[in-house]
Design a protein around this motif. Structure first.
Motif, mmCIF file in Angstrom:
data_model
loop_
_atom_site.group_PDB
_atom_site.id
_atom_site.type_symbol
_atom_site.label_atom_id
_atom_site.label_comp_id
_atom_site.label_asym_id
_atom_site.label_seq_id
_atom_site.Cartn_x
_atom_site.Cartn_y
_atom_site.Cartn_z
ATOM 1 N N LEU A 123 -24.163 -10.101 23.598
ATOM 2 C CA LEU A 123 -23.255 -9.287 22.792
ATOM 3 C C LEU A 123 -22.483 -10.145 21.801
ATOM 4 O O LEU A 123 -22.268 -9.743 20.650
ATOM 5 C CB LEU A 123 -22.277 -8.546 23.709
ATOM 6 N N LEU A 124 -22.082 -11.329 22.234
ATOM 7 C CA LEU A 124 -21.331 -12.227 21.360
ATOM 8 C C LEU A 124 -22.169 -12.664 20.167
ATOM 9 O O LEU A 124 -21.670 -12.703 19.028
ATOM 10 C CB LEU A 124 -20.863 -13.446 22.154
ATOM 11 N N ILE A 125 -23.439 -12.985 20.404
ATOM 12 C CA ILE A 125 -24.333 -13.391 19.310
ATOM 13 C C ILE A 125 -24.499 -12.245 18.307
ATOM 14 O O ILE A 125 -24.404 -12.439 17.082
ATOM 15 C CB ILE A 125 -25.704 -13.826 19.863
ATOM 16 N N LEU A 126 -24.746 -11.050 18.815
ATOM 17 C CA LEU A 126 -24.883 -9.881 17.940
ATOM 18 C C LEU A 126 -23.586 -9.607 17.190
ATOM 19 O O LEU A 126 -23.596 -9.226 16.010
ATOM 20 C CB LEU A 126 -25.281 -8.653 18.768
ATOM 21 N N HIS A 127 -22.464 -9.805 17.869
ATOM 22 C CA HIS A 127 -21.143 -9.599 17.269
ATOM 23 C C HIS A 127 -20.918 -10.567 16.109
ATOM 24 O O HIS A 127 -20.432 -10.167 15.039
ATOM 25 C CB HIS A 127 -20.068 -9.802 18.338
ATOM 26 N N ILE A 128 -21.286 -11.821 16.309
ATOM 27 C CA ILE A 128 -21.112 -12.834 15.260
ATOM 28 C C ILE A 128 -22.005 -12.540 14.059
ATOM 29 O O ILE A 128 -21.570 -12.636 12.891
ATOM 30 C CB ILE A 128 -21.413 -14.237 15.821
ATOM 31 N N ILE A 129 -23.254 -12.145 14.322
ATOM 32 C CA ILE A 129 -24.172 -11.799 13.228
ATOM 33 C C ILE A 129 -23.634 -10.625 12.422
ATOM 34 O O ILE A 129 -23.625 -10.635 11.188
ATOM 35 C CB ILE A 129 -25.574 -11.469 13.790
ATOM 36 N N ALA A 130 -23.179 -9.585 13.133
ATOM 37 C CA ALA A 130 -22.615 -8.407 12.460
ATOM 38 C C ALA A 130 -21.369 -8.781 11.682
ATOM 39 O O ALA A 130 -21.153 -8.289 10.565
ATOM 40 C CB ALA A 130 -22.298 -7.321 13.489
ATOM 41 N N GLY A 131 -20.553 -9.681 12.233
ATOM 42 C CA GLY A 131 -19.324 -10.090 11.572
ATOM 43 C C GLY A 131 -19.576 -10.819 10.269
ATOM 44 O O GLY A 131 -18.960 -10.500 9.240
ATOM 45 N N PHE A 132 -20.487 -11.786 10.280
ATOM 46 C CA PHE A 132 -20.807 -12.519 9.055
ATOM 47 C C PHE A 132 -21.450 -11.602 8.011
ATOM 48 O O PHE A 132 -21.180 -11.714 6.806
ATOM 49 C CB PHE A 132 -21.740 -13.695 9.372
ATOM 50 N N THR A 133 -22.289 -10.678 8.480
ATOM 51 C CA THR A 133 -22.917 -9.717 7.564
ATOM 52 C C THR A 133 -21.862 -8.839 6.905
ATOM 53 O O THR A 133 -21.910 -8.576 5.694
ATOM 54 C CB THR A 133 -23.934 -8.840 8.316
ATOM 55 N N ALA A 134 -20.897 -8.383 7.688
ATOM 56 C CA ALA A 134 -19.832 -7.521 7.166
ATOM 57 C C ALA A 134 -18.958 -8.268 6.168
ATOM 58 O O ALA A 134 -18.602 -7.729 5.112
ATOM 59 C CB ALA A 134 -18.978 -6.991 8.315
ATOM 60 N N LEU A 135 -18.616 -9.525 6.472
ATOM 61 C CA LEU A 135 -17.780 -10.305 5.566
ATOM 62 C C LEU A 135 -18.465 -10.523 4.225
ATOM 63 O O LEU A 135 -17.829 -10.455 3.161
ATOM 64 C CB LEU A 135 -17.421 -11.649 6.199
ATOM 65 N N LEU A 136 -19.770 -10.776 4.243
ATOM 66 C CA LEU A 136 -20.512 -11.027 3.008
ATOM 67 C C LEU A 136 -20.722 -9.750 2.204
ATOM 68 O O LEU A 136 -20.397 -9.686 1.017
ATOM 69 C CB LEU A 136 -21.864 -11.665 3.340
#
Length: 215
Positions: free
Chosen positions: A6-19
């Motif tokens: 979940l943490l890995i998916l969370h980080i990927i989603a977070g960076f995608t959202a920021l960009l």
């Protein structure tokens, strides 16, 4: 293992959202790049929310719970307002959304105040007031069957989508930057990006006004 996934998916989603959120803000509104980046941002933010809530259950974290509820509600409602037909009211069945938001707000605030340091009290109150005002506004519009005009739709859409970006950026900075006092990072993105919300709200309202005057 589940938490790590979940943490890995969370980080990927977070960076995608920021960009993609940044791209959506700086590109021309209504154009193809804005629409595409905005849609990717929307799903990335949903990914953040869907991973955040189970993570807070596996490892209790009032901060993550509060930010997840705050940002997810703004993303869902900000996108929904853009889809509502102009001149019509919000469907009564949509009332479940602010009710659920209120439950998340109260639960998160209680947990947050129980565990957080006293210096974070202004931060908790600030986020609670902003979140609460949104819930109150949406509930009022639904119950009173207020018709939505262009100004309401665009003001709400811009405010909520940029607001959800502020919440995500705040979470990112809190994880990676330490300040004393900590509330500087909590409120910094809000102080910097709130003028951006006001600017775009005024800009697109004026644009619509001028268009109406020419017709």
């Amino acid at each position: 293992m589940l938490y790590k996934t979940l943490l890995i998916l969370h980080i990927i989603a977070g960076f995608t959202a920021l960009l993609t959120g940044l791209i959506a803000m700086i590109t021309a509104k209504g154009k193809k790049l804005h629409l595409r980046s905005g849609k990717i941002y929307y799903f990335a933010m949903l990914g953040i929310g869907l991973t955040s809530f189970p993570m807070t259950i596996l490892k209790p974290n009032p901060f993550l719970w509060m930010i997840a509820g705050f940002s997810t509600y703004m993303t869902l409602s900000g996108y929904a307002y853009l889809k509502y037909p102009k001149g019509q009211e919000i469907p009564r069945k949509s009332l479940w959304s602010p009710i659920l938001g209120l439950i998340i707000l109260v639960t998160g605030l209680i947990l947050f105040l129980e565990q957080a340091h006293s210096q974070m009290l202004p931060v908790a109150i600030t986020f609670a007031l902003i979140f609460g005002s949104m819930l109150f506004t949406d509930s009022k519009r639904i119950l009173k069957k207020m018709p939505l005009d262009y100004t309401i739709i665009m003001h709400t859409h811009i405010g909520r989508m940029v607001g959800s970006y502020i919440a995500t950026l705040t979470a990112f900075l809190l994880i990676n930057i330490q300040t004393d006092p900590a509330w500087i990072i909590w409120l910094g993105p809000t102080a910097v990006l709130t003028p951006v919300i006001i600017y775009f709200q005024k800009r697109y309202t004026k644009k619509k006004t001028r268009a109406n005057q020419l017709t």
